[in-house]
Design an enzyme around this catalytic site. Structure first.
Site, PDB file in Angstrom:
ATOM      1  N   ASP A  67       0.825  -1.203   0.000  1.00 24.49           N
ATOM      2  CA  ASP A  67       0.000   0.000   0.000  1.00 24.49           C
ATOM      3  C   ASP A  67       0.867   1.264   0.000  1.00 24.49           C
ATOM      4  OD1 ASP A  67      -2.061  -1.796   0.342  1.00 24.49           O
ATOM      5  OD2 ASP A  67      -2.860  -0.861   2.149  1.00 24.49           O
ATOM      6  N   ASP A  68       0.258   2.343  -0.427  1.00 24.83           N
ATOM      7  CA  ASP A  68       0.741   3.720  -0.212  1.00 24.83           C
ATOM      8  C   ASP A  68       1.819   4.208  -1.179  1.00 24.83           C
ATOM      9  OD1 ASP A  68      -0.985   3.509   1.864  1.00 24.83           O
ATOM     10  OD2 ASP A  68       0.456   3.916   3.446  1.00 24.83           O
ATOM     11  N   HIS A 120      -5.905   3.020  -4.184  1.00 26.71           N
ATOM     12  CA  HIS A 120      -5.853   3.309  -2.736  1.00 26.71           C
ATOM     13  C   HIS A 120      -6.256   4.777  -2.506  1.00 26.71           C
ATOM     14  CE1 HIS A 120      -4.806   2.078   1.291  1.00 26.71           C
ATOM     15  NE2 HIS A 120      -3.754   2.846   1.415  1.00 26.71           N
ATOM     16  N   HIS A 124      -5.219   9.348  -0.223  1.00 26.76           N
ATOM     17  CA  HIS A 124      -5.232   8.495   0.974  1.00 26.76           C
ATOM     18  C   HIS A 124      -6.348   8.935   1.919  1.00 26.76           C
ATOM     19  CE1 HIS A 124      -3.793   5.952   4.279  1.00 26.76           C
ATOM     20  NE2 HIS A 124      -3.220   5.258   3.320  1.00 26.76           N
ATOM     21  N   TYR A 161      -7.081   2.897   5.788  1.00 21.47           N
ATOM     22  CA  TYR A 161      -7.508   2.601   7.166  1.00 21.47           C
ATOM     23  C   TYR A 161      -8.520   1.447   7.220  1.00 21.47           C
ATOM     24  CZ  TYR A 161      -5.852   7.364   6.916  1.00 21.47           C
ATOM     25  OH  TYR A 161      -5.119   8.466   6.583  1.00 21.47           O
ATOM     26  N   HIS A 211       4.032  -2.067   3.159  1.00 25.08           N
ATOM     27  CA  HIS A 211       4.033  -0.725   2.572  1.00 25.08           C
ATOM     28  C   HIS A 211       5.361  -0.497   1.855  1.00 25.08           C
ATOM     29  CE1 HIS A 211       1.063  -0.712   5.783  1.00 25.08           C
ATOM     30  NE2 HIS A 211       0.409   0.163   5.045  1.00 25.08           N
TER      31      HIS A 211
HETATM   32 NI    NI Z   1      -2.633   3.289   3.215  1.00 27.38          NI
END
Ligand code: NI
Length: 244
Positions: A67-68, A120, A124, A161, A211
């Site tokens: 993610d991210d 995603h 965010h 989240y 991540h």
């Molecule tokens: Ni995230």
């Protein structure tokens, strides 16, 4: 999490998941089955052999997800490591991160190398705190950025989240994917501890959450892959895992 973002947000996310893991797993399973019935088979699912896998069969399939990203410093290191190991992963990317520097090149590379790219959100965003229209705008904006690079609209989403937007059950065009193994890599920050934690917990059918914006997480990911491949696990993208 977004790079440099307040980590308290993550405590919320991971706290919620920890407490409700068993319940969420059940809900997730039922939800996925319902959604899969209404989601058209993605084009790339019909041609999954973009990167040949070089692992011993036998212990089952697992999915490793990131993610991210993308992150200009750490994501290329991960992509190199995945390529060396013949592993296809799933990336849930943040739209505004793609717009930074030369990061869009990494999306192109992910796609070309057979990784699955998911949404995603653009910034965010906590989708549960937005109106349905705002949540849709966050997702659509990231979709457009990704589609402009790959030519394909992402159909999988990981909600930041783990908080889903209102009315998500009516959204037949998106599949929301959670995770089943979370080593809290963003918090632990130690590749060895993260890798040990995942290798201990993960087994057939698991979806591992990491991540790619942290160097320690990238290192952990490659150790996890090496260890689990040696045990006979095969790493696949989330769609391949869920549609089996
Ligand atoms: Ni995230």
């Amino acid at each position: 999490m977004r790079v440099n973002q307040n980590r308290n947000d993550w405590k919320r996310e991971n706290g919620t998941w920890g407490k409700d893991m068993q319940i969420n797993r059940g809900i997730q399973a039922v939800f996925l089955i319902l959604i899969l019935l209404s989601v058209p088979l993605p084009k790339r699912f019909a041609d999954p052999e973009v990167i040949p896998t070089a692992v011993e069969p036998g212990r089952g399939k697992v999915a490793i997800t990131f993610d991210d990203g993308p992150n200009g410093a750490t994501t290329p290191v991960l992509l190199d490591g995945l390529k060396e190991r013949g592993v296809r992963a799933t990336f849930f990317v943040v739209g505004e991160n793609i717009e930074k520097g030369a990061n869009r090149d990494m999306i192109e590379r992910m796609y070309e190398e057979g990784h699955l790219i998911g949404n995603h959100t653009y910034s965010h965003a906590d989708l549960a705190s937005l109106s349905p229209e705002q949540a849709k705008a966050e997702l659509d904006r990231a979709d457009q950025i990704i589609e402009a690079i790959t030519g394909e609209k992402p159909w999988i989403v990981r909600a930041p989240y783990g908080r889903l937007p209102d009315g998500m059950e009516e959204d037949a065009h998106r599949l929301y994917v959670k995770w089943t193994v979370d080593p809290l890599d963003w918090k632990v920050g130690d590749a060895g501890i993260v890798a040990d934690s995942v290798t201990r917990q993960a087994g057939e059918g698991d979806i591992i959450l990491l991540h790619d914006c942290y160097a320690s997480s990238v290192e952990a990911a490659l150790r996890i892959i090496d260890g689990m491949q040696e045990q006979g696990y095969e790493f696949v993208t989330v769609d391949e895992l869920l549609m089996n």
